[in-house]
Design an enzyme around this catalytic site. Structure first.
Site, PDB file in Angstrom:
ATOM      1  N   SER A  43      29.847   0.297  19.517  1.00 45.10           N
ATOM      2  CA  SER A  43      28.529  -0.257  19.877  1.00 45.10           C
ATOM      3  C   SER A  43      27.671   0.817  20.532  1.00 45.10           C
ATOM      4  O   SER A  43      26.454   0.658  20.636  1.00 45.10           O
ATOM      5  CB  SER A  43      28.691  -1.456  20.821  1.00 45.10           C
ATOM      6  N   LYS A 110      41.130   0.541  18.044  1.00 44.13           N
ATOM      7  CA  LYS A 110      40.724  -0.775  17.521  1.00 44.13           C
ATOM      8  C   LYS A 110      40.130  -0.583  16.129  1.00 44.13           C
ATOM      9  O   LYS A 110      39.338   0.331  15.908  1.00 44.13           O
ATOM     10  CB  LYS A 110      39.714  -1.462  18.439  1.00 44.13           C
ATOM     11  N   GLU A 176      35.000 -11.833  17.540  1.00 44.19           N
ATOM     12  CA  GLU A 176      33.565 -11.672  17.811  1.00 44.19           C
ATOM     13  C   GLU A 176      32.768 -12.780  17.131  1.00 44.19           C
ATOM     14  O   GLU A 176      32.856 -12.970  15.911  1.00 44.19           O
ATOM     15  CB  GLU A 176      33.083 -10.282  17.336  1.00 44.19           C
TER      16      GLU A 176
HETATM   17  O1  KIV Z   1      31.899  -1.847  19.739  1.00 43.11           O
HETATM   18  C1  KIV Z   1      32.081  -2.685  20.635  1.00 43.11           C
HETATM   19  O2  KIV Z   1      31.549  -2.581  21.746  1.00 43.11           O
HETATM   20  C2  KIV Z   1      32.964  -3.809  20.341  1.00 43.11           C
HETATM   21  C3  KIV Z   1      32.947  -4.970  21.289  1.00 43.11           C
HETATM   22  C4  KIV Z   1      31.685  -5.694  21.160  1.00 43.11           C
HETATM   23  C5  KIV Z   1      34.114  -5.827  21.112  1.00 43.11           C
HETATM   24  O3  KIV Z   1      33.642  -3.794  19.360  1.00 43.11           O
END
Ligand code: KIV
Length: 257
Positions: A43, A110, A176
């Site tokens: 993000s 992730k 999400e």
């Molecule tokens: O990129 C991010 O900040 C995320 C969160 C919103 C879970 O994947």
């Protein structure tokens, strides 16, 4: 004491998991006192660089920000997002995940998706790289911002994806923008914890983008609660500074050598 992935899994059905994003050292060092997980989220592409989507974020950007975050974290688990196009197959994913782990000293990576990344997740886990899953709204591939789980087929696919991710060995799954009853069902069915963002109170934990939580981002989203209005605080501070500079009140003799 440094938190472990096993500690996190043990929290399921007992204690809620607290997570936030961080992109740099000073913020990470504050979050470290309160969070179980600090995520260096991709993000950062939209939050810091004004990109239209997270698809523009590169591996080197993620690594540099993560190196900064690492310096601020002593206790929390540090998870780093693998950016778009860095895990298109198992071989590519393994090479890039190893690079992220080595250069940033993070605890886990992730990845977004379900069935499509099943083999990849298996490969990473087999190579001792802990993986967090991410289902529901997938910013790296979804073109529009829509919550997930309203339609029957969409629900069924998310359920299947969550089962596959668990089978592949993820230690938790971010949900999400997932409809409440589906988030509840997934949380009940999975053995690993679910971490929600816009996915109701039924998840095992919550995550928010830090800039949204402190009100630095001027946008308003339904799933965000602003716990401070830092834009106002910064405005006040900068306004006072500018007045004092113009009136030659700053620096005074205490600020001078
Ligand atoms: O990129 C991010 O900040 C995320 C969160 C919103 C879970 O994947």
């Amino acid at each position: 004491m440094k938190k472990k992935i096993t500690d996190l899994i043990k929290k399921k059905n007992k204690k809620k998991i607290v997570s936030l994003t961080a992109y740099s050292k000073n913020i990470a060092s504050i979050l470290d006192n309160y969070c179980d997980i600090v995520l260096v989220g991709d993000s950062l592409g939209s939050v810091l660089y004004n990109y239209k989507s997270t698809r523009e974020v590169s591996l080197s950007m993620m690594i540099e920000h993560s190196k900064s975050v690492r310096m601020g974290i002593k206790k929390a688990l540090m998870v780093v997002d693998m950016p778009h196009n860095t895990y298109r197959n198992s071989k590519e994913a393994l090479k890039n995940a190893k690079k992220i782990m080595l250069k940033t000293k993070c605890d886990a990576v992730k990845l977004e998706g379900g069935k499509k990344i099943y083999e990849t997740v298996k490969t990473l886990v087999k190579n001792k790289i802990p993986v967090m899953g991410h289902l529901g709204l997938l910013p790296q591939s979804d073109k529009t911002f829509k919550f997930k789980g309203k339609k029957k087929l969409e629900r069924q696919n998310i359920i299947k994806d969550s089962q596959l991710l668990e089978k592949a060995g993820v230690f938790s799954v971010v949900l999400e923008c997932v409809e409440t009853s589906l988030a509840k069902l997934l949380t009940q069915n999975l053995k690993v914890p679910t971490i929600g963002i816009g996915a109701s109170k039924y998840c095992d934990g919550q995550i928010l983008v830090f800039d949204d939580l402190i009100g630095l981002n001027p946008m308003n989203y339904r799933f965000v609660k602003k716990y401070a209005n830092i834009r106002n605080e910064i405005s006040k501070a900068v306004s006072n500074y500018s007045k004092e500079v113009r009136k030659i009140k700053f620096p005074n003799k205490n600020n001078s050598y």
